[in-house]
Design an enzyme around this catalytic site. Structure first.
Site, PDB file in Angstrom:
ATOM      1  N   LEU A 133     -18.991  51.426   2.414  1.00 10.18           N
ATOM      2  CA  LEU A 133     -19.095  50.016   2.290  1.00 10.18           C
ATOM      3  C   LEU A 133     -20.357  49.395   3.582  1.00 10.18           C
ATOM      4  CD1 LEU A 133     -17.886  47.003   1.995  1.00 10.18           C
ATOM      5  CD2 LEU A 133     -16.477  47.425   3.964  1.00 10.18           C
ATOM      6  N   GLU A 135     -23.740  49.255   5.623  1.00  6.94           N
ATOM      7  CA  GLU A 135     -25.074  49.375   5.107  1.00  6.94           C
ATOM      8  C   GLU A 135     -25.998  49.077   6.592  1.00  6.94           C
ATOM      9  OE1 GLU A 135     -24.599  47.830   0.402  1.00  6.94           O
ATOM     10  OE2 GLU A 135     -26.205  46.797   1.663  1.00  6.94           O
ATOM     11  N   PRO A 136     -27.251  49.364   6.402  1.00  5.34           N
ATOM     12  CA  PRO A 136     -28.097  49.177   7.711  1.00  5.34           C
ATOM     13  C   PRO A 136     -28.144  47.796   8.166  1.00  5.34           C
ATOM     14  CG  PRO A 136     -29.270  50.586   6.218  1.00  5.34           C
ATOM     15  CD  PRO A 136     -27.849  50.227   5.423  1.00  5.34           C
ATOM     16  N   GLY A 347     -14.254  66.869  39.269  1.00  7.06           N
ATOM     17  CA  GLY A 347     -15.501  67.305  38.800  1.00  7.06           C
ATOM     18  C   GLY A 347     -15.250  68.180  37.508  1.00  7.06           C
ATOM     19  N   GLU A 370     -14.450  51.316  11.030  1.00  2.00           N
ATOM     20  CA  GLU A 370     -13.487  50.610  10.452  1.00  2.00           C
ATOM     21  C   GLU A 370     -13.288  49.136  10.940  1.00  2.00           C
ATOM     22  OE1 GLU A 370     -10.224  52.641   8.437  1.00  2.00           O
ATOM     23  OE2 GLU A 370     -11.454  54.493   8.484  1.00  2.00           O
ATOM     24  N   THR A 372     -15.143  46.960  14.316  1.00  5.04           N
ATOM     25  CA  THR A 372     -15.443  47.018  15.872  1.00  5.04           C
ATOM     26  C   THR A 372     -13.787  46.376  16.496  1.00  5.04           C
ATOM     27  OG1 THR A 372     -16.367  44.935  16.071  1.00  5.04           O
ATOM     28  CG2 THR A 372     -17.761  47.025  15.687  1.00  5.04           C
TER      29      THR A 372
END
Length: 390
Positions: A133, A135-136, A347, A370, A372
């Site tokens: 679904l 894309e950039p 630690g 899916e 934010t």
């Protein structure tokens, strides 16, 4: 005082079959997943052999119809299986959730002929799926996607780029949302694309802070030809199909988040009861005891929330708002619990010698995928107060 071994989560399961199922999952976890999880994650190894075993065991199609090779299990049970798998290794739990998400379109909107032809192999035939679904330039605003599908006779030619694809480059099939019409949500159609289709190529996997064993890659569609028989649903129905899948997928993410949180709590309790300071176990100190109590309470609340949403889904009732709440709360819980677990170990929690640092790195992505958690808040608010005015 010796380390205290973690006790299995006491689950409320609806049937004897579902109790046997959880027993099977725990056996696979102990034999095949947990012993190699840390080493394989560090090496960036994707455990395809584990997914093959899960498929053979009937665990990749649990919430789907047995007519097509599924398990006929309610979401109430399926999600608890995901939680068990994610507690052992998130790459596996999330991978099963993504595979289930990728089967949703065909199982819910495909024709009987399509389902009979493809679902058996997808649900129990060893295949692995991915969901395309994002894309950039279309992440949270998924309705603005630009990957195009152009009709050419009895086929469609798909051109564009998909990003952040879990199992990108290794999946056997991809459920792809592409723009077949005009602008906006109504111009999107869903397609089932085989992974070996000419013109479909994956970029190098992303270099991530966590889940290094799970490949996430960009996919390039360079004139990928798909027959119309692999179009799912009606033309222009793709975005509605995508949203329907995401409602269920968000419950999968919620369950995985609680699995990671539970694993972190178990490690923190084991360490705190075994670590001696000032002549007694650090678990004797009230400040730390209260921290453990708060961690456990958040986990139980998150589990109850995702199960309540699952039961609504199983009853055929609306559950979109509850799914968004579960995804929001459970993933925020995973982030806070894993951070506290690192603090409990001090630690040592910051070193690779203990798994809590890995849990903390993995938890972060669950607040992003899916939808934010900011998007989840928008979804919830729309249910409460209606859509935003402009």
């Amino acid at each position: 005082m010796p380390d205290r071994a973690p006790q299995p989560v006491e689950r409320q399961l609806p049937t004897e079959e579902s109790r046997d199922l959880i027993t099977l999952v725990r056996d696979i976890v102990q034999r095949e997943i947990a012993p190699r999880a840390a080493e394989e994650e560090d090496a960036g190894h994707f455990p395809r052999e584990v997914f093959s075993l899960l498929s053979e065991s009937g665990l990749l199609g649990l919430p789907y119809d047995s007519e097509y090779g599924g398990g006929d299990q309610p979401y109430e049970v399926y999600l608890q299986v995901l939680e068990e798998l994610a507690a052992a290794r998130l790459t596996v739990g999330l991978g099963v959730s993504v595979h289930s998400l990728s089967c949703h379109a065909l199982a819910g909107y495909g024709t009987k002929e399509q389902q009979g032809e493809h679902l058996p192999a997808m649900l129990g035939g060893g295949l692995l799926g991915a969901y395309c679904l994002s894309e950039p330039a279309a992440g949270s605003d998924a309705a603005s996607l630009r990957t195009k599908a152009v009709r050419d006779g009895d086929s469609w030619v798909i051109t564009g780029t998909k990003s952040w694809i879990t199992h990108g480059g290794i999946a056997d099939f991809y459920t792809v949302m592409a723009r077949s019409g005009g602008e906006g949500a109504r111009g999107i159609t869903a397609y089932l694309v085989p992974g070996d289709t000419p013109g479909l190529n994956a970029a190098a996997p992303e270099k991530k802070m966590g889940m290094k064993g799970s490949p996430t890659a960009q996919l390039n569609f360079d004139g990928v030809r798909v027959p119309d028989s692999r179009r799912i649903g009606e033309e222009g129905q793709g975005f509605a199909i995508a949203l329907s899948a995401l409602d269920s997928g968000r419950l999968g993410i919620a369950a995985c988040a609680i699995g990671v949180a539970q694993a972190a709590l178990d490690e923190a309790v084991s360490y705190a009861t075994g670590r001696q300071q000032f002549g007694r176990p650090i678990a004797d100190f009230q400040g730390l005891r209260f921290m453990l109590a708060d961690m456990a309470t958040r986990i139980e609340a998150g589990r109850a929330l995702y199960l309540a949403a699952a039961r609504l889904r199983d009853a055929g009732r609306p559950f979109s708002r509850q799914a968004a709440m579960a995804k929001l709360f459970c993933t925020d819980t995973a982030m806070s619990v894993t951070t506290d677990a690192v603090q409990v170990l001090g630690g040592y929690g910051y070193t690779l010698d203990f798994p809590v640092e890995r849990y903390m790195r993995e938890a972060k992505v669950l607040q992003i995928v899916e939808g934010t958690n900011q998007i989840q808040r928008m979804v919830i608010a729309r249910h409460l107060a209606g859509p935003e005015t402009r």
